[in-house]
Design an enzyme around this catalytic site. Sequence first.
Site, PDB file in Angstrom:
ATOM      1  N   ASP A 183      -0.287   4.385   0.936  1.00 54.03           N
ATOM      2  CA  ASP A 183      -0.734   5.415   1.875  1.00 54.03           C
ATOM      3  C   ASP A 183      -0.025   5.268   3.214  1.00 54.03           C
ATOM      4  OD1 ASP A 183      -2.194   2.987   2.314  1.00 54.03           O
ATOM      5  OD2 ASP A 183      -3.627   4.090   3.556  1.00 54.03           O
TER       6      ASP A 183
ATOM      7  N   GLU B 197       4.644  -5.716   3.701  1.00 56.94           N
ATOM      8  CA  GLU B 197       4.468  -5.056   4.992  1.00 56.94           C
ATOM      9  C   GLU B 197       5.704  -5.300   5.854  1.00 56.94           C
ATOM     10  OE1 GLU B 197       2.344  -3.128   6.444  1.00 56.94           O
ATOM     11  OE2 GLU B 197       0.340  -3.393   5.595  1.00 56.94           O
TER      12      GLU B 197
ATOM     13  N   HIS C  44       0.849  -1.202   0.000  1.00 60.77           N
ATOM     14  CA  HIS C  44       0.000   0.000   0.000  1.00 60.77           C
ATOM     15  C   HIS C  44       0.878   1.244   0.000  1.00 60.77           C
ATOM     16  CE1 HIS C  44       0.515   0.986   4.336  1.00 60.77           C
ATOM     17  NE2 HIS C  44       0.457  -0.317   4.548  1.00 60.77           N
TER      18      HIS C  44
ATOM     19  N   ASP D 219       6.248   1.595   7.507  1.00 66.10           N
ATOM     20  CA  ASP D 219       4.908   1.157   7.101  1.00 66.10           C
ATOM     21  C   ASP D 219       4.382   2.050   5.983  1.00 66.10           C
ATOM     22  OD1 ASP D 219       2.450  -0.064   7.032  1.00 66.10           O
ATOM     23  OD2 ASP D 219       1.715   0.859   8.870  1.00 66.10           O
TER      24      ASP D 219
ATOM     25  N   HIS E  52       3.424   3.774  12.501  1.00 64.99           N
ATOM     26  CA  HIS E  52       2.464   4.769  12.988  1.00 64.99           C
ATOM     27  C   HIS E  52       3.048   5.677  14.076  1.00 64.99           C
ATOM     28  CE1 HIS E  52      -1.166   2.054  11.660  1.00 64.99           C
ATOM     29  NE2 HIS E  52      -0.215   2.142  10.742  1.00 64.99           N
TER      30      HIS E  52
ATOM     31  N   GLU F 228      -5.112   1.768   2.695  1.00 65.96           N
ATOM     32  CA  GLU F 228      -5.029   0.585   3.553  1.00 65.96           C
ATOM     33  C   GLU F 228      -5.164   0.943   5.024  1.00 65.96           C
ATOM     34  OE1 GLU F 228      -3.054  -2.509   6.063  1.00 65.96           O
ATOM     35  OE2 GLU F 228      -2.557  -0.387   5.831  1.00 65.96           O
ATOM     36  N   GLU F 229      -4.769   2.154   5.381  1.00 62.32           N
ATOM     37  CA  GLU F 229      -4.700   2.543   6.792  1.00 62.32           C
ATOM     38  C   GLU F 229      -6.034   3.027   7.356  1.00 62.32           C
ATOM     39  OE1 GLU F 229      -2.284   1.801   8.485  1.00 62.32           O
ATOM     40  OE2 GLU F 229      -0.394   1.985   7.416  1.00 62.32           O
TER      41      GLU F 229
END
Length: 360
Positions: free
Chosen positions: A74, A158, A72, A99, A335, A129-130
């Site tokens: 994003d 990932e 992903h 990430d 994150h 995705e988030e």
Amino acid sequence: MDRTPLDLTQDAARLTAQLVDFPSPSGSEKELADAIEGALRELPHLTVDRYGNNIVARTDLGREERIILAGHIDTVPIADNVPSRLDENGTLWGCGTSDMKSGVAVQLRIAQTVREPNRDLTFVFYDNEEVAAHLNGLGHVAEAHPDWLEGDFAILLEGTNGDVEGGCQGTLRVILKTKGERAHSARAWMGDNAIHAASPILERLAAYEPRKPVVDGLQFHEGLNAVGIEGGLAKNVIPDACAVTVNFRYAPDRSMEEAEKFVRDFFDGCPIEEFLVDDHTGGARPGLTHPAAAAFVAAVGGEVRPKFGWTDVSRFSALGVPAVNYGPGNPIFAHKIDERVETSLILEGEKRLAAWLTAS
């Protein structure tokens, strides 16, 4: 804003830094998607398609197997951690480094450098995705163009700190509502406190003992937790409503139906006025017995662990494509404001993947 086009000839660590410097929080991926599409269309050995801000590129060499490399594009919201920064110890800092723009960089480098792979390749770059599952770009591609995602084995890049993580947990989020009767707090006996009514729910959660099943040789660890509580109108009012949000992270040997039944049965007898399923996505078994998966694990080496959390290997599993997680990012930094990745892991991840895809 004009930016320098992506340079796929630079090494994967430098490419990660360039990707990070294209801010792409969920819902704002277009600029990065444009850059990825433009770079891939410069590679004559690939067929490139686009659906929304989702890019799919494929080789068509007639190989016996097709491998999907997916990631992903994003990130979570930026927290004053863009642009990227490389320190003297070889650590790259910035939003998305772990990430999962380091994994995306590896995908792009494989697309650039491995032009005659021993297996046909499909590269998938997707958005959103988030955030909530219904926005997920991989899910949108699967619905609109399932043929783009046909393959024998998928690798989701990932962050796994350079190890293979098999399968993923399912995630179920429910909202449990209790009801009371509003009253002045000076005359509390004239009402019924809905927050107090939620106490049996919390007591039952506090007494929960997690199940730790072994699935396809990997031990998972389930979790059932309150992750939010809402109630109260004013500081002098007995509340007449309360809502407890509960998240169940469950092992992939449970179906979605079994997971929901377990949670309903777990709270049986609690004074719940309403049981709402707020979000639910199933897990995926590790699938390590598939020949392509076994060959990949043998080629890259390292420890094989279960995936504690949900990833889009679940979507591939639902499509009938066994999948694993394998990427250079360290998930413990995902994150975080101080998100970072070791550049050595990015370069090593690219090297191992390229070696597997070019071995005779």
